[in-house]
Structure formats: C-alpha cells, structure tokens
Design a protein around this motif. Sequence first.
Motif, PDB file in Angstrom:
ATOM      1  N   ALA A 105       9.703   1.830  45.296  1.00  0.00           N
ATOM      2  CA  ALA A 105       9.715   1.078  46.552  1.00  0.00           C
ATOM      3  C   ALA A 105       8.819  -0.124  46.326  1.00  0.00           C
ATOM      4  N   PHE A 106       9.224  -1.289  46.829  1.00  0.00           N
ATOM      5  CA  PHE A 106       8.425  -2.484  46.581  1.00  0.00           C
ATOM      6  C   PHE A 106       8.326  -3.353  47.824  1.00  0.00           C
ATOM      7  N   TRP A 107       7.348  -4.245  47.784  1.00  0.00           N
ATOM      8  CA  TRP A 107       7.095  -5.215  48.843  1.00  0.00           C
ATOM      9  C   TRP A 107       6.701  -6.528  48.189  1.00  0.00           C
ATOM     10  N   ASP A 108       7.354  -7.615  48.597  1.00  0.00           N
ATOM     11  CA  ASP A 108       7.027  -8.958  48.129  1.00  0.00           C
ATOM     12  C   ASP A 108       6.509  -9.765  49.313  1.00  0.00           C
ATOM     13  N   CYS A 109       5.544 -10.623  49.067  1.00  0.00           N
ATOM     14  CA  CYS A 109       4.985 -11.453  50.136  1.00  0.00           C
ATOM     15  C   CYS A 109       4.513 -12.769  49.532  1.00  0.00           C
ATOM     16  N   GLY A 110       4.546 -13.837  50.331  1.00  0.00           N
ATOM     17  CA  GLY A 110       4.033 -15.105  49.855  1.00  0.00           C
ATOM     18  C   GLY A 110       4.256 -16.228  50.841  1.00  0.00           C
ATOM     19  N   GLN A 111       3.748 -17.384  50.471  1.00  0.00           N
ATOM     20  CA  GLN A 111       3.922 -18.603  51.242  1.00  0.00           C
ATOM     21  C   GLN A 111       4.277 -19.728  50.282  1.00  0.00           C
ATOM     22  N   ILE A 112       5.000 -20.720  50.799  1.00  0.00           N
ATOM     23  CA  ILE A 112       5.305 -21.914  50.018  1.00  0.00           C
ATOM     24  C   ILE A 112       5.263 -23.112  50.963  1.00  0.00           C
ATOM     25  N   MET A 161       2.176 -15.860  45.747  1.00  0.00           N
ATOM     26  CA  MET A 161       3.100 -14.740  45.826  1.00  0.00           C
ATOM     27  C   MET A 161       2.415 -13.483  45.329  1.00  0.00           C
ATOM     28  N   THR A 162       2.721 -12.369  45.969  1.00  0.00           N
ATOM     29  CA  THR A 162       2.217 -11.083  45.506  1.00  0.00           C
ATOM     30  C   THR A 162       3.338 -10.059  45.597  1.00  0.00           C
ATOM     31  N   ASN A 163       3.206  -9.015  44.811  1.00  0.00           N
ATOM     32  CA  ASN A 163       4.194  -7.947  44.783  1.00  0.00           C
ATOM     33  C   ASN A 163       3.460  -6.635  44.617  1.00  0.00           C
ATOM     34  N   ALA A 164       3.865  -5.645  45.395  1.00  0.00           N
ATOM     35  CA  ALA A 164       3.337  -4.288  45.233  1.00  0.00           C
ATOM     36  C   ALA A 164       4.529  -3.366  45.015  1.00  0.00           C
ATOM     37  N   GLU A 165       4.391  -2.469  44.045  1.00  0.00           N
ATOM     38  CA  GLU A 165       5.494  -1.558  43.729  1.00  0.00           C
ATOM     39  C   GLU A 165       4.921  -0.176  43.444  1.00  0.00           C
ATOM     40  N   TYR A 166       5.568   0.833  44.020  1.00  0.00           N
ATOM     41  CA  TYR A 166       5.202   2.218  43.732  1.00  0.00           C
ATOM     42  C   TYR A 166       6.378   2.849  43.018  1.00  0.00           C
ATOM     43  N   ILE A 193      11.038  -6.112  51.713  1.00  0.00           N
ATOM     44  CA  ILE A 193      10.866  -4.731  51.267  1.00  0.00           C
ATOM     45  C   ILE A 193      12.138  -4.307  50.562  1.00  0.00           C
ATOM     46  N   GLY A 194      12.006  -3.308  49.688  1.00  0.00           N
ATOM     47  CA  GLY A 194      13.191  -2.851  48.986  1.00  0.00           C
ATOM     48  C   GLY A 194      12.949  -1.607  48.175  1.00  0.00           C
ATOM     49  N   MET A 195      14.018  -1.153  47.565  1.00  0.00           N
ATOM     50  CA  MET A 195      13.991   0.019  46.700  1.00  0.00           C
ATOM     51  C   MET A 195      14.730  -0.328  45.417  1.00  0.00           C
ATOM     52  N   ALA A 196      14.346   0.347  44.334  1.00  0.00           N
ATOM     53  CA  ALA A 196      14.986   0.087  43.043  1.00  0.00           C
ATOM     54  C   ALA A 196      15.135   1.377  42.253  1.00  0.00           C
ATOM     55  N   GLY A 197      16.145   1.406  41.419  1.00  0.00           N
ATOM     56  CA  GLY A 197      16.350   2.499  40.478  1.00  0.00           C
ATOM     57  C   GLY A 197      16.351   1.937  39.071  1.00  0.00           C
TER      58      GLY A 197
END
Length: 105
Positions: free
Chosen positions: A46-53, A28-33, A69-73
């Motif tokens: 703004a974030f992006w999650d990706c992975g395999q299981i 799993m990986t996550n990128a967030e700005y 993908i998503g957004m957060a406050g």
Amino acid sequence: MHKRFYMGGLGTWQGYDHKEYMGSRFWMTNAEYRVVIPVSDFALSAFWDCGQIANDAPLNAEIDAKNTIGMAGYLGSSFRLSVAKRLDRSEDDAPKIYVRLTHHF
C-alpha cells in the motif's frame, strides 16, 4: 533557459495524468508498506504519494498539495502492477492502473 519539472503519472504522483503539472519548484514524498509473501516471489504493498509543484512561486500553504493512495502487487524484482487514485477531486478521477517491468533505479 529555465529548468522545468513535470509531475504526474508513473514514477511521480501515480493516479494523475502523465506530466499533468509543470513547474520550476517542487517537493515530493512517498511512503510504502510492503509485505512479502513467504516462500514466493510475490509481494503486496500500500502506498501514498504527496507533494507540491509551483511555477516561479514559493511552495507554501497557498499551493495545493497533491495526494495519491494506491495498492501494488510485485512478482519478483522486475514486475509491478499498481492501482492508484488521486485524492484532490471527486469527479472524473477514476483509479489509474500502471504496469512497470523494471525498477526505476
């Protein structure tokens, strides 16, 4: 006894149902700005999650990658409101809303 991992939901792949996937191997990986609003305790991201299981199978190109993908406050360091959408299907995939009151780690 075999160790199993559960993926999906808050803390893993946001936008998926809680513990939607189970397997013995994953990545799993996550990128967030994140942008902090000056002179306040508020931030947006703004974030992006990706992975395999996979369950007892090698993690290769035959296993579908899960993407979100998503957004957060953020308000201070202890409150987060996020909206995430899974990207692997177009039906029955309304965005999910999450509230976190403390940091995970």
